[in-house]
Design a protein around this motif. Structure first.
Motif, PDB file in Angstrom:
ATOM      1  N   UNK A 112      50.294  78.936  38.359  1.00 51.33           N
ATOM      2  CA  UNK A 112      49.121  79.448  37.644  1.00 51.33           C
ATOM      3  C   UNK A 112      49.487  80.386  36.500  1.00 51.33           C
TER       4      UNK A 112
ATOM      5  N   UNK B 192      54.269  82.347  39.009  1.00 57.36           N
ATOM      6  CA  UNK B 192      53.285  82.637  40.048  1.00 57.36           C
ATOM      7  C   UNK B 192      52.518  81.403  40.452  1.00 57.36           C
ATOM      8  N   UNK B 193      52.343  81.262  41.767  1.00 59.33           N
ATOM      9  CA  UNK B 193      51.364  80.293  42.246  1.00 59.33           C
ATOM     10  C   UNK B 193      50.201  81.139  42.744  1.00 59.33           C
ATOM     11  N   UNK B 194      49.237  80.530  43.427  1.00 59.65           N
ATOM     12  CA  UNK B 194      48.096  81.312  43.905  1.00 59.65           C
ATOM     13  C   UNK B 194      48.549  82.371  44.910  1.00 59.65           C
ATOM     14  N   UNK B 195      49.446  81.978  45.805  1.00 61.02           N
ATOM     15  CA  UNK B 195      49.780  82.855  46.915  1.00 61.02           C
ATOM     16  C   UNK B 195      51.178  83.439  46.872  1.00 61.02           C
ATOM     17  N   UNK B 196      51.915  83.157  45.808  1.00 56.64           N
ATOM     18  CA  UNK B 196      53.301  83.650  45.802  1.00 56.64           C
ATOM     19  C   UNK B 196      53.768  83.902  44.383  1.00 56.64           C
TER      20      UNK B 196
END
Lengths: 511, 130, 447
Positions: free
Chosen positions: B40, B61-65
């Motif tokens: 993202x 970055x991803x949504x959760x990490x």
């Protein structure tokens, strides 16, 4: 199902736009008394360049009925403790008593200004003092500050106290002592709070049993740069650190202090006290253990309790008692300073004291026993269907993994979402980080046997579905007014507020 | 099966390097983007910034990490992939092409010699997933 | 214990079901020597009737809550429409958890999205978070954020910022490598002094100004924004009396980079200092540096709009020691109260309430200034708070006002600073009636 009442899976769920989409020019939802002093032109009171000139553009104009319907409709979209159990590990979602709400709204407290003279706020100060005394007794740590507004805030306070103590004790040598040890199972606020006090973080491993690795602890302490250890007990796996006394001794011998994250106090109240274990400073979460409501994300209250030795470093002002008078003591030269304006989240202190007095000393212990019993009961009920990575008996919470289900492509997230279709809020997922596919379950004492059985039955049913009909689980939830949201798209192009331009009017609005 | 182009160099932190003269183009591998999930946001340095080998130059970055990204070779940044600000998903869809992240003028072109070949990287990732 | 659903008999059955003989065995993993061998030394249980009696008696011992009040200084008396408390007393709002599971938390999420929008509208900024603990901690976090953005370590604050706010900032920055300097205020106007702008250099991360300031005076925010930006520094504006935003030019329109405020004026009872709600707003370009939670719009597979916690990679549970803040729980329910208040009052209600505060304050100031022995020491314009200089010790004067006349007349400045023994801060809001005002004035003239 053997449990009798089954959960409703659908109910009235009205649609409702944003208030700005409801707004109509000319609507009003208020009435103030007429102005009873002479009205002067604003320009004579405020220079033109300081005056607002946008007419509060975009702010809503709605009637009282609009406002009531708006919020009540949206409220129906929420799960809440009053509806049912939250099996959220680490959150202690227990019953939020209505009596506590009534106490908090007593006019003598609700209408009391924090800067009124001490003489005229004795009742309010007495509440703080009595709660301090109760928390000191419960934790076995005599120094208490109720000023921090949440657990993370209390944590920051506690770590700053450690820093101040070491700086005072060791002088210039303290600058070599800037490492805070944190278990690999710790909550994210722990390293974040350590960082705020100028500490760097080193991680301690856990053993296969799920407990702190004493050898690794000794090894890290031998470096001579350890300011302290932050740990949670029971830990985030729900296991009691039975070597806690040894752990504290090791850290103390290395010249450091022990901080305990009190998030899991619901397993200890009335049974064991952190102060007796050798802990130097702790924070409590009144919105967990002491039932003050979560409110959709706060307010909380995160008191900090510490040993006599650390007491001088607590935030100012302290609330003290001399004879029969309660006073504010600002004269604490070693204090780390103020961490919040006024006294903290006072309304939550009222609720927490009401909770403590309603339970009474025996009721507090009873609650702890019931909380641990409920968690054990669930642990027992789920071991046949879910992988339980640790054998030690869990305390108030228990961790399982998706190991068995993931063989069929069904993961923790899917199980959590499918649980929603059974009428429950999901458990805590993917925490702690050291357990792959973690599902952390904490029922609290507020759940009856029937509901525990329903929960166990629901989880077992999902385990069966994962094998027989995985699509059902993978595409869950099915029964909610909205499905899984595209969080990646939301994070790539964040829309964080409503704007009046037409391209922000939702074409797919559910209203 | 992750894609591992033959003509690139690889690091154990799952970055790839394409050498063009004394410049290196760097991104993250197909294996890495797959583990991360939907990207993202990509945080990149500024042109002119200098890095030693194995220093972090940004993050993904991803949504959760969120993961730091390291440069396998030392150098100074001559260009960054600005299109990633609007289309970070390119890191997922085309990690070796349009998902490139930075272009460095290498401080020491011999740095690539210590990197993994495609075959070595493939073995490495196989071992990691076991 | 009536909050525990299972009866003692049911609990005994459950113990048997898991192979235990007594509740004590549940704690076998706790070494015996660590287990309490006695009951807790806290009070015995009280019934509901006894509990209410106790707290009501304690409430009555707070005489200040029963008097007409002209107290401000960071906590304000404003009218709260009846429906606000009803809305926040809704089970689904106050007993709900943080909205991590959006499918069953849309009520909370949508109201937060509205809150964020309202905060942006009032402050004139582009993005706002889901709340901070209060105005003081929001300011501390804003200072830390300014350092992160500019990578500079000096912060200059006006000495006219609320003293308790400055104390909190000092606590937060003490280990962050940030050098906090105070610039003296102008003795004549009561506003931030010329030294504030002069002190900015290329090592300055931010300028911190409160408006209306601790003395109630309105600051020239645009001038400070220009001065800060000229040196590459940020302007952080802090507001304790949020009602002022109803009438004053927004900090965003003046060029502020970060705006933090105490939202208590919007539908939140005084409650002896808390819980309150911190507002935090900034420009879009700094969105990824914001502390705290953010709610964003999102869509599901069927294209239905919903809301979700987003940009979570800034936060502690993901970025841990590199997070933008350690904040987790914030002030969700209080933000909801503010949202309900702002929507019930609407733009007209806020404007009217703010105007009433302004007019009543001006009236009180005029009448007090006309009393022998009383004056207004500062010339700066003000909103609903101003400083009065009396004929003698303010502490003594206010104490007599309270005890003899039953009026909370103001707050002595000597409680916060030296050398202002005769000065006190008076706050007048839409809740102060003509009758109360007349009583205050005549009481002052008598004393």
């Amino acid at each position: 199902m053997t449990s009798g009442i089954t959960k409703v899976t659908t109910h009235i769920s009205p649609n409702e736009q944003l208030i700005f989409e409801r707004s109509q020019p000319g609507r009003i939802g208020y009435r103030l008394p007429a102005l009873d002093v002479e009205e002067l032109p604003i320009a004579s009171l405020i220079p033109a360049e300081f005056q607002r000139d946008d007419d509060l553009d975009g702010m809503p104009e709605v009637s009282e009925v609009d406002v009531v319907r708006h919020f009540i409709r949206m409220s129906t979209w929420n799960y809440s403790i009053d509806i049912g159990m939250y099996p959220l590990g680490s959150c202690t979602m227990k019953y939020n008593s209505r009596l506590n709400e009534r106490v908090a709204r007593i006019a003598g407290f609700a209408n009391l200004h924090p800067l009124a003279d001490e003489e005229d706020t004795q009742g309010a100060l007495q509440v703080v003092y009595e709660l301090q005394e109760c928390l000191a007794e419960i934790t076995g740590l005599p120094g208490v500050s109720l000023q921090p507004a949440a657990g993370a805030h209390g944590e920051m306070t506690g770590i700053m106290i450690i820093r101040a103590f070491l700086d005072a004790r060791d002088g210039a040598a303290a600058s070599a002592r800037r490492t805070m040890l944190i278990p690999d199972s710790a909550h994210g606020t722990n390293p974040a709070s350590a960082h705020l006090s100028g500490f760097s973080v080193k991680t301690i491993r856990s053993t296969a049993e799920g407990l702190t690795d004493l050898d690794h602890l000794r090894e890290l302490c031998a470096h001579g740069d350890v300011a302290g250890l932050m740990l949670t007990n029971p830990n985030t796996l729900g296991l009691f650190e039975r070597n806690i006394k040894q752990i504290c001794d090791i850290v103390h011998e290395a010249g450091g202090l022990v901080y305990m994250d009190g998030a899991n106090m619901n397993a200890l109240v009335g049974v064991a006290r952190p102060g007796d274990m050798g802990v130097d400073v702790i924070h409590l979460n009144l919105h967990k253990t002491f039932s003050t409501p979560h409110g959709g994300g706060g307010p909380g209250c995160g008191p900090c309790c510490c040993t006599k030795e650390l007491e001088p470093f607590l935030p100012v002002p302290r609330i003290v008692k001399t004879d029969d008078t309660y006073r504010l003591d600002h004269n604490q030269p070693k204090s780390i300073g103020r961490v919040k304006a006024f006294f903290g989240n006072y309304g939550m202190m009222l609720r927490a004291l009401a909770y403590t007095l309603t339970h009474g000393n025996d009721g507090l212990r009873e609650a702890t026993e019931a909380a641990v019993l409920n968690a054990r009961y669930i642990a027992e009920g789920l071991t046949s269907d879910y992988d339980k990575p640790f054998n030690n008996p869990p305390m108030h919470e228990v961790v399982f993994t998706d190991k068995r289900q993931s063989r069929k492509g069904v993961h923790t997230l899917d199980i959590a979402k499918r649980l929603i279709d059974y009428g429950f809020h999901p458990m805590t997922i993917y925490f702690p980080l050291i357990v792959q596919g973690a599902m952390l379950i904490e029922p609290t004492e507020s759940v009856g046997r029937q509901e525990l059985d329903q929960f166990i039955e629901a989880m077992r049913s999902i385990a069966r579905e994962a094998v027989e009909n995985p699509e059902l689980v993978l595409n869950a939830p099915h029964e909610t007014r909205i499905g899984r949201l595209d969080e990646a798209a939301a994070a790539r192009k964040p829309v964080l507020r409503w704007k009046p331009a037409t391209d922000h009017t939702d074409k797919h609005a559910t209203a | 099966m992750a894609n591992v182009p033959e003509d690139l160099h690889y690091s154990k932190d799952h970055e790839w390097v394409r050498v063009e003269g004394d410049q290196a183009i760097i991104g993250i591998t197909d294996y890495a983007q797959n583990s991360l999930g939907d990207v993202v946001y990509v945080e990149l340095p500024k042109t002119g910034d200098e890095f030693a080998a194995n220093e972090p130059f940004g993050s993904v970055e991803s949504v959760k990490a969120v993961s730091e990204v390291f440069t396998p070779v030392a150098g100074s940044v001559v260009k960054i992939n600005e299109s990633l600000a609007d289309e970070p998903e390119k890191v997922n869809s085309d990690p070796y092409g349009e998902g490139w992240m930075i272009r460095l003028k290498m401080a020491n072109p011999r740095d690539v010699d210590s990197l993994l070949t495609a075959a070595e990287y493939e073995d490495f990732t196989k071992a990691e997933s076991e | 214990m009536r909050y525990i659903p299972n009866s003692p008999e049911e609990r005994t059955e459950m113990l048997e079901a898991i192979g235990l003989k007594s509740a004590e065995q549940l704690f076998d993993s706790i070494p015996k020597e660590l287990r309490l061998q006695r009951p807790l030394n806290t009070p015995a249980a009280l019934s509901e009737i006894e509990l209410l009696d106790k707290f009501e008696r304690l409430g009555r011992r707070n005489a200040a809550a029963q008097r007409a009040s002209f107290l401000g200084a960071g906590a304000y008396s404003h009218y709260i429409p009846t429906i606000v408390d009803h809305i926040i007393s809704r089970s689904e709002f106050f007993t709900a958890y943080t909205p991590y599971q959006p499918e069953i938390s849309q009520g909370t999420l949508q109201t937060i999205f509205e809150f964020q929008t309202l905060v942006c509208q009032l402050t004139g900024m582009e993005v706002a978070n889901a709340s901070m603990y209060d105005g003081s901690t929001a300011l501390a976090e804003a200072v830390l954020m300014a350092e992160r953005i500019t990578r500079r370590s000096k912060v200059i604050a006006s000495a006219a910022v609320h003293p308790q706010y400055l104390e909190v900032v000092k606590t937060y920055v003490q280990h962050a490598g940030i050098d906090l300097e105070l610039a003296e205020f102008d003795e004549k106007t009561g506003q931030a002094g010329a030294t504030l702008a002069k002190a900015i250099d290329d090592q300055t991360a931010a300028l911190v100004v409160q408006s209306p300031n601790f003395f109630g005076c309105i600051e020239d925010l645009k001038a400070f924004a220009d001065a800060a930006h000229a040196k590459g520094a940020l302007l952080v504006v802090t507001i304790t009396e949020a009602m002022s935003l109803g009438l004053l030019k927004s900090p965003g329109a003046c060029g502020a980079d970060i705006v933090v405020a105490e939202g208590q004026s919007f539908g939140v009872p005084l409650s002896f200092g808390g819980p309150y709600v911190g507002l935090f707003a900034t420009r879009d370009k700094y969105a990824r540096q914001i502390p705290g939670r953010l709610v964003g719009e999102a869509y599901d597979k069927q294209g239905r709009r919903g809301f979700v916690l987003t940009l979570a990679t800034r936060e502690q549970h993901i970025r841990r020691e590199k997070a933008t803040s350690n904040i987790c729980t914030n002030e969700g329910l209080i933000a909801l109260a503010a949202t309900a208040y702002l929507e019930a009052m609407g733009k007209r209600g806020i404007q009217e309430a703010a105007n009433q505060c302004l007019q009543k304050a001006a009236y009180v100031a005029k009448r007090i200034a006309a009393l022998k022995g009383f004056s207004l020491p500062f010339t700066g314009p003000y909103f609903d708070e101003f400083v009065v200089r009396g004929p003698r010790s303010a502490v003594e004067l206010l104490s007599r006002l309270a005890r003899e006349k039953g009026i909370e007349g103001g707050i002595a400045l000597s409680r916060f600073m030296t050398g202002r023994d005769r000065d006190f801060l008076v706050c007048v809001t839409e809740t102060n009636t003509r009758e109360q005002i007349d009583s205050l004035v005549s009481a002052l003239s008598e004393l």
